[in-house]
Design a protein around this motif. Structure first.
Motif, PDB file in Angstrom:
ATOM      1  N   ALA A  20       0.945  -1.295  -0.057  1.00  0.00           N
ATOM      2  CA  ALA A  20      -0.010   0.126   0.020  1.00  0.00           C
ATOM      3  C   ALA A  20       0.918   1.422  -0.109  1.00  0.00           C
ATOM      4  N   LEU A  21       1.799   1.416   0.606  1.00  0.00           N
ATOM      5  CA  LEU A  21       2.766   2.381   0.721  1.00  0.00           C
ATOM      6  C   LEU A  21       3.225   3.033  -0.247  1.00  0.00           C
ATOM      7  N   PRO A  22       3.885   2.072  -1.525  1.00  0.00           N
ATOM      8  CA  PRO A  22       4.187   2.705  -2.804  1.00  0.00           C
ATOM      9  C   PRO A  22       3.094   3.273  -3.652  1.00  0.00           C
ATOM     10  N   ALA A  24       0.098   4.418  -2.534  1.00  0.00           N
ATOM     11  CA  ALA A  24      -0.331   5.694  -1.911  1.00  0.00           C
ATOM     12  C   ALA A  24       0.648   6.676  -2.407  1.00  0.00           C
TER      13      ALA A  24
END
Lengths: 282, 310
Positions: A20-22, A24
């Motif tokens: 999810a981090l990249p 987002a």
């Protein structure tokens, strides 16, 4: 720590988080990435309708075009000429007045302090006409000096607030014991307090640099020609000339954004320390 | 090191009592304050008073001033464009406040210690560092009809694209969205720092008591984040009322003045090609100042209370 550290959760959750981090981040920076990509596209790509795909070739020529066919180099130079003296002036004034308000007890202390704080929040428009008149009547209209002088004065509000709170946090016993030994007030400031303010000076300088570099309103009010305008105001007029040539607008935007961005990445710790002073205690 | 320096300095001036020596504690603060007060009085305090004074006059910036009394303010009451700007300012103020919870949300999302998280945090903060002029241009491109990314996404979803900045129904919202982008980043960094300083033992104690998720956030975390929330609200309110750059860059107040805000309308009346009505502009500025003063007094009142408490 809150929320619960991700290492303490199920492996599936951890994996989800790391995916999810990249995603987002890309969504968050999507408009910026689009502009960065556009700035590298040859104009033929845009003419052919290739708006979102990768550039057919990397066209650094857009950047060369911007530098060769517009006064952007001059604008950037003007921005530095306004920003650097402002940083020095505002920080110097703030060291002095911050020291006065943090160390001495006198009746007007809080009143003056809150005048600085309140002045810092007023809408620019209430200052606009008189400041412009003042600048015109002193012959400083449309000069870099006129713009920088106003910035120094206005920023000294925020800077004083910052410095005063910082000095309040220093150990007061240092000053007390120097006084007992008969050290004069000026020497206390210069030899005892100022050396302890280095980190605050660094943090404040980075912040003020960014604020002033990014100022647009006062640049349009106090300067009018390419000879004196900083890059924010310059970009506005270039945008008018480059109608629909988005590869140039994008390249120009990236160039204008570069100095504060570099400043931020080089001095990140100071920048964030400055910005968040007061966000932790109170 | 400082100790030996101070004794050395003290030795050089031990035997010179005089009028300065006796009074330096009382005079020194004023000497230190002089440059700051002089600059601030000239460029901030005096202009505020001068603007208020000017709002009672008719003046084109060059000729003689004509006393109008309250006429400028009376005119404001019937000015359609003034109400549009005021209304837009209220929309700005309300929607801009979304930056505070949104910033908290992003901060909670990023408050982890996985590898590379520091780079993620700085990149999320990125929009705040760029000038609003650049943000405005980026979003103009994003919204641009026919080829803008946003236009195409809407077209793909609904069949017809929307030219946000040319449509008086959406234009203000479009500009506010652009403004929220850096503002959320700002609130995020305030909350990240705040979260860093939340007392870990209280969290552990609450965990043992079975507090989790929302309950934990509401009862344990948010109260400790109060200083960060205060600053986030202050900068967001000020930012919303100061909105000028984005309006000027993205639409110049258009279409047909529908995206004006008070700060922009004031500039338009006083300095743009539409006329040099300095007095009328000053009257608009005074109204904006009055609105801002409501908030500023609130902030100052809270700060004074904290000061006294220290």
């Amino acid at each position: 720590m809150f929320p619960r550290p991700i290492e303490h959760t199920a492996p599936a959750t951890q994996l989800l988080y790391k995916v999810a981090l990249p995603i987002a981040l890309i969504l968050w920076l999507l408009p910026l990435l689009g502009v960065a990509m556009t700035s590298l596209k040859p104009s033929s790509d845009l003419a052919a309708g290739n708006y979102f795909g990768l550039p057919s070739q990397i066209a650094f020529s857009n950047y060369a075009d911007v530098f060769n066919n517009s006064p952007i180099g001059k604008y950037i130079l003007n921005s530095f000429k306004v920003t650097i003296p402002t940083v020095i002036g505002a920080v110097a004034i703030a060291c002095l007045s911050g020291f006065a308000l943090a160390v001495y007890r006198f009746r007007m202390n809080l009143l003056i302090f809150f005048l600085f704080v309140a002045g810092n929040f007023v809408p620019f428009q209430i200052l606009m006409v008189p400041v412009r008149d003042l600048t015109v009547s002193t012959g400083l209209y449309n000069t870099i000096t006129g713009l920088a002088l106003f910035h120094i004065a206005f920023q000294s509000g925020f800077c004083t607030l910052f410095m005063r709170n910082f000095i309040k946090g220093l150990p007061f016993e240092l000053i007390e014991s120097a006084r007992v030994e008969g050290v004069s007030e000026f020497r206390i400031f210069w030899y005892i307090v100022l050396p302890l303010m280095r980190s605050a000076i660094a943090a404040l300088s980075v912040l003020v640099f960014t604020f002033i570099w990014n100022d647009y309103f006062w640049a349009t009010v106090l300067t009018t020609s390419a000879e004196t305008q900083p890059v924010t105001a310059g970009l506005y007029s270039l945008n008018g000339q480059w109608i629909a040539q988005w590869q140039l607008v994008s390249a120009g935007s990236i160039i204008a954004a570069m100095p504060p961005v570099l400043m931020f990445f080089l001095m990140q710790r100071h920048f964030i320390a400055g910005l968040t002073l007061g966000a932790t205690k109170g | 090191m400082t100790g030996s320096a101070t004794t050395a300095i003290a030795a050089t001036q031990a035997n010179t009592p005089g009028i300065w020596k006796r009074n330096q504690r009382a005079w020194a603060p004023w000497i230190f304050l002089a440059p700051g007060i002089a600059m601030f009085a000239l460029y901030v305090i005096y202009p505020i008073i001068a603007s208020m004074w000017l709002s009672f006059y008719d003046w084109d910036g060059l000729g003689t001033k004509t006393w109008l009394g309250l006429d400028n303010y009376v005119e404001l009451f019937d000015d359609e464009a003034f109400y549009t700007s005021l209304y837009n300012n209220i929309i700005w103020l309300v929607l801009y406040m979304l930056a505070v919870p949104a910033g908290l949300f992003v901060a909670l999302f990023l408050n982890q210690t996985v590898t590379g998280i520091r780079i993620y945090k700085s990149l999320f903060f990125f929009p705040f560092v760029i000038s609003q002029v650049v943000v405005g241009l980026i979003f103009s491109w994003f919204y641009a009809p026919n080829f803008g990314l946003f236009y195409n996404m809407i077209e793909w979803l609904t069949g017809t694209g929307i030219a946000v900045l040319a449509d008086d129904r959406y234009v203000t919202y479009g500009i506010i969205a652009a403004g929220l982008w850096p503002q959320i980043a700002y609130c995020m960094i305030l909350y990240l720092t705040g979260l860093n300083n939340v007392a870990p033992d209280q969290i552990e104690a609450a965990r043992l008591d079975g507090a989790r998720g929302w309950k934990m956030l509401w009862h344990i975390i948010l109260p400790q984040l109060r200083p960060a929330t205060f600053i986030a609200v202050v900068v967001t309110v000020i930012g919303a009322l100061r909105s000028f750059d984005l309006v000027s860059i993205m639409t110049d107040g258009g279409p047909y003045g529908s995206s004006r805000v008070l700060s922009f309308y004031m500039y338009e009346q006083a300095l743009s090609e539409y006329g040099f009505r300095m007095g009328y502009g000053a009257a608009i500025a005074v109204v904006l100042f009055a609105i801002m003063m409501i908030f500023i007094s609130g902030f100052i009142w809270k700060m004074v209370r904290d000061e006294r408490g220290l």
